[in-house]
Design an enzyme around this catalytic site. Structure first.
Site, PDB file in Angstrom:
ATOM      1  N   LYS A  66      26.751  37.510  69.187  1.00  0.00           N
ATOM      2  CA  LYS A  66      26.362  38.921  69.148  1.00  0.00           C
ATOM      3  C   LYS A  66      26.838  39.525  67.850  1.00  0.00           C
ATOM      4  O   LYS A  66      27.980  39.334  67.439  1.00  0.00           O
ATOM      5  CB  LYS A  66      27.015  39.667  70.333  1.00  0.00           C
ATOM      6  N   LYS A 102      26.661  37.158  63.057  1.00  0.00           N
ATOM      7  CA  LYS A 102      26.262  38.225  62.130  1.00  0.00           C
ATOM      8  C   LYS A 102      25.158  37.708  61.239  1.00  0.00           C
ATOM      9  O   LYS A 102      25.074  36.507  60.986  1.00  0.00           O
ATOM     10  CB  LYS A 102      27.454  38.623  61.252  1.00  0.00           C
ATOM     11  N   THR A 186      29.168  53.826  67.720  1.00  0.00           N
ATOM     12  CA  THR A 186      30.316  53.354  66.935  1.00  0.00           C
ATOM     13  C   THR A 186      31.243  54.522  66.605  1.00  0.00           C
ATOM     14  O   THR A 186      32.467  54.427  66.760  1.00  0.00           O
ATOM     15  CB  THR A 186      29.844  52.626  65.655  1.00  0.00           C
ATOM     16  N   ASN A 216      25.106  55.681  59.453  1.00  0.00           N
ATOM     17  CA  ASN A 216      25.103  55.936  60.891  1.00  0.00           C
ATOM     18  C   ASN A 216      26.526  56.145  61.419  1.00  0.00           C
ATOM     19  O   ASN A 216      26.794  57.077  62.186  1.00  0.00           O
ATOM     20  CB  ASN A 216      24.416  54.770  61.610  1.00  0.00           C
TER      21      ASN A 216
HETATM   22  N1  GLU Z   1      27.103  45.858  63.548  1.00  0.00           N
HETATM   23  C1  GLU Z   1      27.949  46.405  64.544  1.00  0.00           C
HETATM   24  C2  GLU Z   1      29.350  45.841  64.413  1.00  0.00           C
HETATM   25  O1  GLU Z   1      29.769  45.446  63.349  1.00  0.00           O
HETATM   26  C3  GLU Z   1      27.365  46.328  65.942  1.00  0.00           C
HETATM   27  C4  GLU Z   1      27.004  44.965  66.431  1.00  0.00           C
HETATM   28  C5  GLU Z   1      26.204  44.984  67.717  1.00  0.00           C
HETATM   29  O2  GLU Z   1      25.823  46.041  68.188  1.00  0.00           O
HETATM   30  O3  GLU Z   1      25.948  43.869  68.219  1.00  0.00           O
HETATM   31  O4  GLU Z   1      30.107  45.834  65.342  1.00  0.00           O
END
Ligand code: GLU
Length: 408
Positions: A66, A102, A186, A216
């Site tokens: 994820k 990622k 976030t 964001n």
């Molecule tokens: N890119 C975000 C992070 O660094 C969210 C990742 C997600 O929603 O899976 O946590």
């Protein structure tokens, strides 16, 4: 030191405080799978350009990989590898059933037209869909990737595979399978973590807050802190920042930026560089942009009572040492910015169950989860007489260790 080395350095420091099985540490030191792709994109002028893309699947110990996909000129495999590693730890701290991954594309999306951006996003999925899936790897937004982009990706995935659950991607537009509350998740999560730990940190009731970044995460965090009675004295975007010691009205700043394309000249403010912004006298400093912002060069000049890391990897290990010695606590990224992936996981769950939860339900669940885990990390830091980053690593490693033992 490169990003991934820096991440492994953090791991090394945490296991000094509490040792773990060497098999676990070895497994976390190497990603399970890395894919590099070359994406051909038809440009509006009729030529075809190739873009480099990456997906790093770091660990599936606790669930499907994820993590977001980043569009940035400086994105490369090494950075994405570090970001994937942090996702594994972040999901373990949040205690959600996800592993870590990622993705990234080396591109400046501001130089693409909307149609080119759509072709790039669909192209990314065409190259990588065999390694994605609701129970395999679930990408999401990150720097410069919007709900619209994730919507294109989810659509392309459905066309290619016939999977119509929408659960292979999160951060989609609400109304196209996206979750309520994901946009502000976030920033909101960072605020909930801050609230949960505030009493331990002896901060004033009304804090003077500095935010680096207006994407964001930074934009939402600034509005949320302001809405809850704190004063945003400075904020920046990639080109620089503005200060007003009596407080900026974030809604007005956002409207001004939308209209003029810049923060410079916002009425009543003075312009400063991103370097100066980090060194302002404040109560809470929120880096919400990119990695390596607080380093051994500037850590001795930081004048805040707390660093709340909403970006991934904004503080280097050397800077951590300096801040610790100066008594400035850092709430680490893998706890402070976990709100995004938590609500992403709620989105995934809603998609799989074909449900749609209200914003109130989503935020309440997010708040309960993060407040609990934040206090859990704080207790570990107190018991182990260590900083919050090492404590957060220990919490994550304990959970990963338990999973590994079960699997053996
Ligand atoms: N890119 C975000 C992070 O660094 C969210 C990742 C997600 O929603 O899976 O946590």
């Amino acid at each position: 030191m490169n990003q991934f080395q820096s991440a492994l350095e953090q791991l090394g420091r945490a296991v000094v405080v509490k040792p773990f099985d060497s098999t676990l540490i070895e497994r976390l030191s190497v990603p399970e799978r890395e894919v590099r792709v070359s994406i051909p994109v038809l440009m509006d002028d009729g030529t075809t350009k190739l873009f480099e893309g990456y997906r790093v699947q770091h660990s599936s110990l606790r669930g499907p990989y994820k993590g977001g996909i980043r569009y940035h000129e400086q994105a490369d495999n090494n950075e994405v590898r570090a970001l994937a590693f942090w996702m594994t730890l972040k999901c373990a701290i949040a205690n959600i059933p996800m592993g870590g991954g990622k993705g990234g594309v080396t591109v400046n999306p501001k130089l693409l037209s909307k149609t080119e951006l759509e072709r790039l996003s669909r192209g990314f999925v065409r190259m990588l869909y065999p390694v994605f899936g609701p129970h395999v790897d679930v990408p999401a937004p990150d720097v410069n990737t919007t709900p619209e982009i994730l919507g294109w990706m989810a659509d392309e995935y459905a066309l290619l595979t016939g999977d119509t659950t929408g659960a292979a991607f999160t951060g989609k537009p609400v109304g196209r399978g996206g979750s309520e509350g994901r946009g502000q998740a976030t920033g909101m999560g960072g605020f909930y973590v801050f609230e949960a730990l505030k009493e331990f940190l002896h901060l004033p009731g009304e804090c003077r807050v500095v935010v680096q970044g207006m994407g964001n995460v930074g934009g939402n965090a600034a509005s949320i802190f302001q809405k809850h009675g704190h004063k945003i004295i400075a904020i920046s975007d990639s080109r620089g920042g503005i200060v007003n010691e009596s407080g900026l009205d974030i809604a007005a700043v956002e409207a001004y930026k939308k209209e003029t394309g810049t923060l410079v000249g916002f009425p009543g403010s003075r312009t400063i560089s991103n370097t100066e912004l980090l060194e302002l006298l404040c109560d809470v400093l929120i880096p919400a942009a990119l990695e390596n912002q607080i380093t051994k060069e500037n850590a001795s000049r930081i004048q805040t009572k707390l660093v709340l890391e909403l970006a991934n990897g904004p503080t280097t290990p050397e800077a951590d040492d300096i801040l610790l010695a100066r008594g400035i606590p850092v709430i680490p990224d893998i706890l402070a910015n976990a709100g995004g992936v938590v609500v992403s996981t709620f989105e995934w769950e809603q998609n799989l169950k074909n449900e749609h939860w209200t914003e109130e339900v989503v935020l309440q669940k997010l708040q309960q989860l993060l407040a609990k885990e934040a206090v859990h990390v704080w207790k570990h830091a107190t018991e182990l007489k260590t900083d919050l980053r090492r404590a957060a690593f220990v919490v994550a490693l304990s959970r990963l260790d338990a999973t590994l033992r079960k699997a053996q």
